[in-house]
Design an enzyme around this catalytic site. Structure first.
Site, PDB file in Angstrom:
ATOM      1  N   SER A  88       0.631  -0.961   0.396  1.00  0.00           N
ATOM      2  CA  SER A  88       0.091   0.046  -0.098  1.00  0.00           C
ATOM      3  C   SER A  88       0.483   1.334   0.554  1.00  0.00           C
ATOM      4  O   SER A  88       1.979   0.390   0.035  1.00  0.00           O
ATOM      5  CB  SER A  88      -0.734  -0.245   0.905  1.00  0.00           C
ATOM      6  OG  SER A  88      -0.287   0.534   2.592  1.00  0.00           O
ATOM      7  N   SER A  90       0.753   3.655   2.402  1.00  0.00           N
ATOM      8  CA  SER A  90       0.783   4.492   3.714  1.00  0.00           C
ATOM      9  C   SER A  90       2.206   5.161   4.037  1.00  0.00           C
ATOM     10  O   SER A  90       2.125   5.710   5.215  1.00  0.00           O
ATOM     11  CB  SER A  90      -0.229   3.340   4.671  1.00  0.00           C
ATOM     12  OG  SER A  90       0.852   2.370   5.320  1.00  0.00           O
ATOM     13  N   LYS A 145       4.813   0.502   9.591  1.00  0.00           N
ATOM     14  CA  LYS A 145       4.870   1.686   9.890  1.00  0.00           C
ATOM     15  C   LYS A 145       5.987   2.910  10.784  1.00  0.00           C
ATOM     16  O   LYS A 145       7.012   1.559  10.450  1.00  0.00           O
ATOM     17  CB  LYS A 145       3.905   2.321  10.632  1.00  0.00           C
ATOM     18  CG  LYS A 145       2.464   1.548  10.536  1.00  0.00           C
ATOM     19  CD  LYS A 145       2.030   2.279   9.165  1.00  0.00           C
ATOM     20  CE  LYS A 145       0.118   1.362   8.498  1.00  0.00           C
ATOM     21  NZ  LYS A 145      -0.243   2.011   7.466  1.00  0.00           N
ATOM     22  N   SER A 228      -3.122   6.448   5.719  1.00  0.00           N
ATOM     23  CA  SER A 228      -2.401   5.604   7.270  1.00  0.00           C
ATOM     24  C   SER A 228      -3.418   5.407   7.417  1.00  0.00           C
ATOM     25  O   SER A 228      -3.698   6.067   8.623  1.00  0.00           O
ATOM     26  CB  SER A 228      -1.485   6.722   7.528  1.00  0.00           C
ATOM     27  OG  SER A 228      -0.408   5.307   8.022  1.00  0.00           O
TER      28      SER A 228
END
Length: 269
Positions: A88, A90, A145, A228
């Site tokens: 993704s 994010s 993250k 996100s």
């Protein structure tokens, strides 16, 4: 069923097969050969008969061949380095969709495969690290993250600015992106000694009231701040869900319609 569990099962089964053949069945085959050759004068067919008596069954051959290879893969993947693909956006602009990354599995301590229990402590996550972890809502999934909050930190997010213990994380405007579209801007953010780029939308964002990170927990945010799914929505990441520290991009591959690219290899910061 995740790949780590499948790999552990494969190593266990091939190891059992290899050990069983080495300790029992191989001796039985040799005993049969010795009994045959002790019967007296040999004929021209002896070589073929002996070859058949000595021949390993298919499961023993596969176990002997695959056990060391699978064991090596398990050790490397569990305790040293594991590859992941970014699914993704994010973590844009730091990581792009289709990036293949390497994750250091021992940076935060050695963990047992599958159950993820840490048995040797080495270091703890630091603010600014890009970390892979098991998604708290569904631990079958891996997320990536940036660590923005450590145990004991007070965090809030107001008007697109992250506040840590009452102080704003310094931001520096870099550019409006993409070219000709002012909806997003590229910023340089500082988290302690770590400087990294983030995306912010120019539209109104959602603020987050101050929270305190509990002991043994971490607060994670994506660099693509307005796109996100992170700790702002589902909470903290506990120590037992940590997978490792992302440290390099080794390949980029858009998909089956394109060729892999190795020209964008880089360290992650």
């Amino acid at each position: 069923m995740d790949f780590a569990l499948l790999l552990v099962i494969a190593v266990g089964l091939s190891g059992l097969g290899y050990a069983a053949d080495l300790l029992f069945f191989q001796k039985q085959r040799q005993k049969a050969v010795n009994q045959y050759t002790s019967k007296g004068p040999r004929s021209a067919l002896d070589a073929d008969v002996i070859e058949k008596l000595e021949k390993e069954p298919w499961w023993a051959e596969y176990s002997r061949s695959f056990f060391p290879v699978l064991t090596l893969v398990l050790v490397l993947r569990s305790f040293l380095v594991e590859p992941f693909q970014i699914p993704s956006g994010s973590m844009l602009p730091t990581l792009k969709i289709g990036d293949f990354i390497l994750v250091n599995k021992f940076a935060y301590g050695l963990r047992l495969p599958v159950i993820n229990t840490r048995f040797i402590e080495i270091d703890e996550p630091q603010r600014g690290d890009v970390m892979v972890f098991r998604y708290p809502v569904d631990t079958r999934l891996n997320f990536i993250k940036r660590v923005v909050g450590l145990p004991g930190d007070r965090l809030s997010y107001e008007n697109k600015v992250l506040y840590i213990n009452g102080e704003p994380a310094p931001q520096q405007f870099v550019a409006a992106l993409p070219a000709g579209n002012p909806e997003h801007k590229l910023l340089l953010e500082s988290l302690g000694d770590v400087e990294h780029q983030i995306y912010n939308s120019l539209t109104t964002g959602q603020n987050m009231r101050e929270v305190v990170v509990p002991e043994g927990q971490y607060f994670m945010m994506g660099d693509n701040r307005d796109h996100s799914n992170d700790s702002r929505y589902w909470g903290f990441v506990s120590e037992d869900l940590i997978v490792g520290k992302a440290f390099a991009v080794w390949m980029h591959w858009e998909g089956w319609s394109s060729l892999p690219q190795f020209s964008d290899t880089r360290l992650i910061k």
